[in-house]
Design an enzyme around this catalytic site. Sequence first.
Site, mmCIF file in Angstrom:
data_model
loop_
_atom_site.group_PDB
_atom_site.id
_atom_site.type_symbol
_atom_site.label_atom_id
_atom_site.label_comp_id
_atom_site.label_asym_id
_atom_site.label_seq_id
_atom_site.Cartn_x
_atom_site.Cartn_y
_atom_site.Cartn_z
ATOM 1 N N LYS A 187 -7.847 -3.700 4.153
ATOM 2 C CA LYS A 187 -5.738 -2.213 4.117
ATOM 3 C C LYS A 187 -5.385 -2.758 5.517
ATOM 4 O O LYS A 187 -6.500 -2.311 6.814
ATOM 5 C CB LYS A 187 -6.095 -0.791 3.634
ATOM 6 N N GLU B 178 -0.813 4.014 -8.579
ATOM 7 C CA GLU B 178 -0.212 4.901 -7.448
ATOM 8 C C GLU B 178 0.560 5.550 -7.527
ATOM 9 O O GLU B 178 2.467 5.313 -8.015
ATOM 10 C CB GLU B 178 -0.109 4.468 -5.856
ATOM 11 N N ARG C 133 -4.148 7.980 -5.562
ATOM 12 C CA ARG C 133 -4.187 7.565 -6.619
ATOM 13 C C ARG C 133 -4.624 8.432 -7.740
ATOM 14 O O ARG C 133 -5.031 9.477 -8.012
ATOM 15 C CB ARG C 133 -5.876 6.865 -6.332
ATOM 16 N N ARG D 180 -8.575 10.658 -7.226
ATOM 17 C CA ARG D 180 -9.425 9.778 -6.294
ATOM 18 C C ARG D 180 -10.943 10.127 -6.197
ATOM 19 O O ARG D 180 -12.105 9.379 -6.309
ATOM 20 C CB ARG D 180 -8.935 9.904 -4.841
ATOM 21 N N LYS E 102 0.895 -1.198 -0.052
ATOM 22 C CA LYS E 102 -0.166 -0.126 0.279
ATOM 23 C C LYS E 102 0.657 0.837 0.417
ATOM 24 O O LYS E 102 1.218 1.588 0.887
ATOM 25 C CB LYS E 102 -0.951 0.484 1.539
ATOM 26 N N ARG F 193 -17.035 0.260 -0.990
ATOM 27 C CA ARG F 193 -16.151 0.262 0.447
ATOM 28 C C ARG F 193 -16.140 -1.291 0.214
ATOM 29 O O ARG F 193 -18.073 -1.577 1.073
ATOM 30 C CB ARG F 193 -16.060 1.011 1.331
HETATM 31 P P1 ATP Z 1 -6.438 5.960 3.464
HETATM 32 O O1 ATP Z 1 -6.977 6.967 3.485
HETATM 33 O O2 ATP Z 1 -6.347 4.318 3.377
HETATM 34 O O3 ATP Z 1 -5.669 6.490 1.823
HETATM 35 P P2 ATP Z 1 -8.905 5.996 1.402
HETATM 36 O O4 ATP Z 1 -9.707 5.932 1.948
HETATM 37 O O5 ATP Z 1 -7.833 7.540 0.457
HETATM 38 O O6 ATP Z 1 -7.634 5.506 2.044
HETATM 39 P P3 ATP Z 1 -9.139 3.366 1.268
HETATM 40 O O7 ATP Z 1 -9.586 2.194 -0.506
HETATM 41 O O8 ATP Z 1 -9.166 3.223 2.231
HETATM 42 O O9 ATP Z 1 -9.300 4.557 0.445
HETATM 43 O O10 ATP Z 1 -7.333 2.706 0.629
HETATM 44 C C1 ATP Z 1 -6.842 2.689 -0.607
HETATM 45 C C2 ATP Z 1 -6.224 3.868 -1.137
HETATM 46 O O11 ATP Z 1 -4.608 3.034 -0.523
HETATM 47 C C3 ATP Z 1 -6.154 4.270 -2.407
HETATM 48 O O12 ATP Z 1 -7.355 5.508 -2.590
HETATM 49 C C4 ATP Z 1 -4.696 4.330 -2.445
HETATM 50 O O13 ATP Z 1 -4.573 5.830 -3.065
HETATM 51 C C5 ATP Z 1 -3.946 3.640 -2.309
HETATM 52 N N1 ATP Z 1 -3.075 2.165 -2.502
HETATM 53 C C6 ATP Z 1 -2.097 2.072 -2.120
HETATM 54 N N2 ATP Z 1 -1.496 1.142 -2.792
HETATM 55 C C7 ATP Z 1 -2.215 0.086 -3.469
HETATM 56 C C8 ATP Z 1 -2.780 -0.437 -4.112
HETATM 57 N N3 ATP Z 1 -1.820 -1.678 -4.549
HETATM 58 N N4 ATP Z 1 -3.949 -0.881 -3.968
HETATM 59 C C9 ATP Z 1 -5.657 -0.311 -3.710
HETATM 60 N N5 ATP Z 1 -5.025 1.008 -3.650
HETATM 61 C C10 ATP Z 1 -3.300 1.457 -3.376
#
Ligand code: ATP
Length: 588
Positions: A423, A302, A257, A272, A252, A417
Site C-alpha cells: 500500500k 470497500e 472492507r 475486516r 485504495k 500481511r
Molecule cells: P489501513 O490502516 O491502511 O486501512 P489495514 O491494516 O486496514 O490498513 P491493509 O492491508 O494494511 O489493512 O490495507 C488494506 C486495506 O485497505 C483493506 O483492509 C481495505 O479496507 C482497504 N482497501 C481499499 N482499497 C483496497 C483495494 N483496492 N484492495 C485491497 N484493500 C483495499
Amino acid sequence: MEFAILAETFSKMESTRKRLELTQFLVELFKKTPNETISKIVYLLQGKLRPDFEGIELGVAEKLAIKSISKSSGIPIKKIEEEYRKGGDLGHAATKILEQKTQTTFLVEDITVERVYETLFKIAKLEGNRSQDMKMKYISSLLNDANPLEASFILKILLGTLRLGVAENTVMDALSICFTSEKENRKILELAYNVSSDLGKVAEVVSSEGLDGIKKFKAILFNPIRPMLAERVKSENEAIEKMGNEFAAEYKLDGERVQIHVEGEKVVLFSRSLENISSFYPDIIEKIPETISAENIILEGEAVAINENTGEFLPFQELMHRRRKYKIEKAVSQYPITINLFDILFCNNESCLDLSYSERRKKMEDIVKENNFVKHIPMTIIKKESDIVEFFENSINAGSEGLMLKMPDKPYQAGSRGSFWLKLKREYQNELGDSLDLVVIGGYFGKGRRTGNYGTLLLASYDEDEDTFTSICKVGTGFSDESLDQLYQILYPKVTIKKNPRIDSEMEAEVWFEPELVIEVVASEITLSPIHKAARDHIRKGAGLALRFPKFTGKIRLEKTPEDASTNEEVVTLYQSQKKIAHDKSLM
Ligand code: ATP
C-alpha cells in the site's frame, strides 16, 4: 471432562502473561481434553461460546449474576455487593462468598465442562420477557453444584470478564505442540484457521483426525475468510523495487472492507475483523444479488460513503454513522454508499484463493456486472515509473487514500500481511511517513471544555512476540468535541478497576480500559523513551520507543481488533527509516 481441571488451568493462567508459560499450560490442558470437548474449551478460553462471526453473546448483567449467587448460596444480596465493591471482581468475590456458604445442597450433580458449556449456550439463546428468570435459574443451578473456584470462573465467563491473555497464536502454538510432531506443521494449522476463521473447529479436527484432517480445510460459503493484508511502502520507487517490472495498481479507497457471501437471495456481510455486519448495509444485501451471474460467490470490496450529487468519495468517518442498531433505514438514505469490489475468493462452489490475482480480477469482472451502486475498483497495469505517479495522482484526486499494488501472478494469502500486496498512501509524505493504528489502554480526565470526557488517552502498540500492548504515547490533540463525546461513549464501558495483564505500561493512567479500541494517530517522529514500553531494549538497552507530538487523525478504527494495531516491529521499521531519511538528507 471435569470443569475443575479447566478452572485450575484458568487460575494458573491468570497468574502469568508470559507467552511460553501460557502455551505450556494449554498443552497440559489439551492433553487431558477429550476430542469432542476441545472446541468448547478453545472457545471458553477466549471468553466465547462460538467463533465471533456467529455473533453469539452471553449478555448477562452483573445484577442478575449477584441475584443468582444469592439464590444459590443463601447469602443476602447486600453482603455480596459489599464483597464485590472491595475487590472489583465479581468472580473473586464469589469465591470468597461461597467459601462462607450457609446453605447446604443435597442433589449435587457433577460440574463438567460439557454441562457448563451447554448451560451457558442455553443462557445465550434465551430471549423475551421471562428470560431473566430462566437465566437466573440456570446460573444458580450451576453455582449450586460448583466449588468456589469453579463458580468464580463460571461467573467470569458469564460476565465477559475472563481475561487470560491468550491470543489465537498462542492457542495454535499449543495445538501444534500437542497434536503434530514438527514445527513446520504450525503453518498448516494456520492455513486452516485462515480459511475457516474458527479456531475451535481447527482444534477439534487436529485432535481427532490429525494433520490429514487439517489439510482438508477449504473455504466455505457464509463462513468468513481471514483477510489478506498489505505491507506499506513509502514511495513510488520503493514500490517498483519490490514489485518488479509489471504489476497491478488499484485505488485504495477509504471506507470499510466488506466480505460479501452470496447464494441466490441470501447475502451475509463480514467486517475486516470478521464480525457479521449485515445489519449496517441493507442496501448491499438488497442490490448485490442482481449483479451476479453465478450460483454462489464470495467477494471483497470497500464500502465507501459518497456524495450522491457529485459521486465523490467521502472520508471514512461518514460511514461510521451506519454503525447503529436502530433507524438504519434513515442512515442508509442519509449516508449513501457504493460498494467497490476488488477481489473474488470463491465462486460456484469452488475456492478461488489459489488463482492468481490476474485470474481473480478477470473472473470478478466477468461474473459481476457494474451499475451505479456496485463497482469494480479502478485498476491499471503499471509498466513504468510515470504510470504509477500518474495513477497515484488520479486516485488522490478522486478522493482515495492512495494505491494498493498487487503482484499479478500471486494467490490470495488469507490472514497474512505479505509482500504480494503493497500500500502506498498519501500520508506517507507527512513527517513520520505513516499514520499508526494504536490501542487505547488508559485515559485522563479533561479540564475546561473537556470536563466530563477523557481529554487525553494513553496509547499502545501491539507486541506480537509477547502478545501484549505496550505503551507508546499519550495523545491529547486532534480531538473535536464530537469525537471526544463519541470516544467517551465507546470507552466508558471498557473501564476496568485493575489493569488488564496484557497491558505493559510503566506510565500510570487515571482510568484503565480493556485494550480493545483502536484509533489512528500521526506524529512528527519516533524517539527513544525511558518510560514507554514499545519495542523496549530493541534499539537501546533500557529504552523503549515513543511518538513525539502525536495527533489523533479523527479515525476511530472500529473495524480493527487490538491485534490488528501497529506492531512493535512496524514501529521499529518506521524508527529506522526516519533515521535513514535524516542520514540521506545530511548527505545532500
Ligand atoms: P489501513 O490502516 O491502511 O486501512 P489495514 O491494516 O486496514 O490498513 P491493509 O492491508 O494494511 O489493512 O490495507 C488494506 C486495506 O485497505 C483493506 O483492509 C481495505 O479496507 C482497504 N482497501 C481499499 N482499497 C483496497 C483495494 N483496492 N484492495 C485491497 N484493500 C483495499
